[in-house]
Design a protein around this motif. Structure first.
Motif, PDB file in Angstrom:
ATOM      1  N   ILE A 105       0.828  -1.206   0.000  1.00  0.00           N
ATOM      2  CA  ILE A 105       0.000   0.000   0.000  1.00  0.00           C
ATOM      3  C   ILE A 105       0.863   1.258   0.000  1.00  0.00           C
ATOM      4  O   ILE A 105       0.584   2.222  -0.726  1.00  0.00           O
ATOM      5  N   LEU A 106       1.939   1.249   0.799  1.00  0.00           N
ATOM      6  CA  LEU A 106       2.820   2.413   0.859  1.00  0.00           C
ATOM      7  C   LEU A 106       3.445   2.687  -0.505  1.00  0.00           C
ATOM      8  O   LEU A 106       3.492   3.834  -0.958  1.00  0.00           O
ATOM      9  N   GLY A 107       3.908   1.635  -1.149  1.00  0.00           N
ATOM     10  CA  GLY A 107       4.515   1.809  -2.464  1.00  0.00           C
ATOM     11  C   GLY A 107       3.537   2.383  -3.469  1.00  0.00           C
ATOM     12  O   GLY A 107       3.864   3.294  -4.241  1.00  0.00           O
ATOM     13  N   LEU A 108       2.324   1.860  -3.472  1.00  0.00           N
ATOM     14  CA  LEU A 108       1.316   2.359  -4.403  1.00  0.00           C
ATOM     15  C   LEU A 108       0.919   3.795  -4.090  1.00  0.00           C
ATOM     16  O   LEU A 108       0.709   4.608  -4.999  1.00  0.00           O
ATOM     17  N   GLU A 109       0.818   4.131  -2.817  1.00  0.00           N
ATOM     18  CA  GLU A 109       0.478   5.501  -2.432  1.00  0.00           C
ATOM     19  C   GLU A 109       1.552   6.494  -2.854  1.00  0.00           C
ATOM     20  O   GLU A 109       1.255   7.650  -3.162  1.00  0.00           O
ATOM     21  N   MET A 110       2.801   6.019  -2.873  1.00  0.00           N
ATOM     22  CA  MET A 110       3.912   6.901  -3.237  1.00  0.00           C
ATOM     23  C   MET A 110       4.102   7.017  -4.746  1.00  0.00           C
ATOM     24  O   MET A 110       4.949   7.773  -5.205  1.00  0.00           O
TER      25      MET A 110
END
Length: 247
Positions: A105-110
């Motif tokens: 999720i963090l990667g996609l949000e970034m």
């Protein structure tokens, strides 16, 4: 290994020599990725730490996709992605040994385009790459209709396959048109003969092959017949560059 390469070769018929940057500190995995992707016709560049990878990603070279590891020395994948997204929209597929939801999720949000945990199946990796690049290309061309290009008095319309200089139409062959388009897409950046051969002619550049030089020479003659200033600069021993302004 030979069987894997054979399988990958059978999957490569609809790929168009795209360029991929691999940023991963796992030397063995990086070598395997190079073998897989090059066997399919991809151009592959490898960086084994985050700082080196970021520098390469923003160097001005064109990459169709970046394979980005999360856990790396000097700069982790999330920091690389954050800095990259400040100025570049190159598609990113994140790779990590940690496949939990938080990292994904963090990667996609970034700004990552997709996320694949290690170890992964090579077929799945190829499918993800293909899907991401296709989506990016459709978005970049407005749903498949590529926008007109305007650089230093040159107007090129991919949709109608027309090229003009100061409203004077150029009569170009398909190859000349595509070379001009590639140079315009990379205006003020050098485009190597190898890249032109792969992307336009659909084959690796062979030793002593002068076909690219001849195509560019013919293109120059047609441009110089209607233009008062130089448009294409030769980068000796490397390739060519479309000049942005009069020199």
């Amino acid at each position: 290994m030979d069987q894997v390469v054979k399988e990958l070769n059978t999957m490569s018929s609809d790929f168009h020599f795209q360029s991929i940057l691999v940023i991963d500190d796992d030397f063995e995995l990086s070598e395997m990725l190079c073998t897989y992707l090059k066997s399919m016709g991809y151009q592959v560049q490898v960086c084994n730490d985050g700082q080196e990878g970021l520098s390469e990603a923003v160097s001005g070279k064109h990459y169709d996709l970046i394979l980005l590891d999360v856990m790396m020395p000097k700069m982790d994948g999330f920091d690389v992605l954050k800095k990259l997204r400040a100025s570049h929209s190159t598609p990113v597929l994140m790779l990590t040994a940690r496949g939990d939801d938080y990292d994904r999720i963090l990667g996609l949000e970034m700004g990552a385009d997709d996320y694949l945990p290690k170890p992964f199946n090579h077929r799945e990796l190829v499918a993800r790459i293909k899907a991401i690049v296709r989506r990016h290309n459709i978005a970049a061309t407005g749903g498949g209709i590529e926008q007109d290009l305007f650089v230093n008095g040159v107007h090129l319309s991919p949709a109608s396959q027309l090229a003009k200089i100061d409203d004077v139409e150029l009569t170009l062959t398909t190859t000349e048109f595509q070379i001009l388009r590639l140079l315009m897409l990379n205006a003020a950046q050098r485009v190597t003969k190898e890249e032109i051969s792969l992307k336009i002619l659909g084959k690796p550049l062979q030793a002593f092959d002068r076909s690219i030089d001849m195509h560019v020479s013919n293109l120059r003659k047609k441009i110089s017949a209607v233009a008062v200033d130089e448009k294409i600069k030769t980068i000796r021993g490397v390739g060519y560059m479309l000049i942005i302004g009069s020199h």
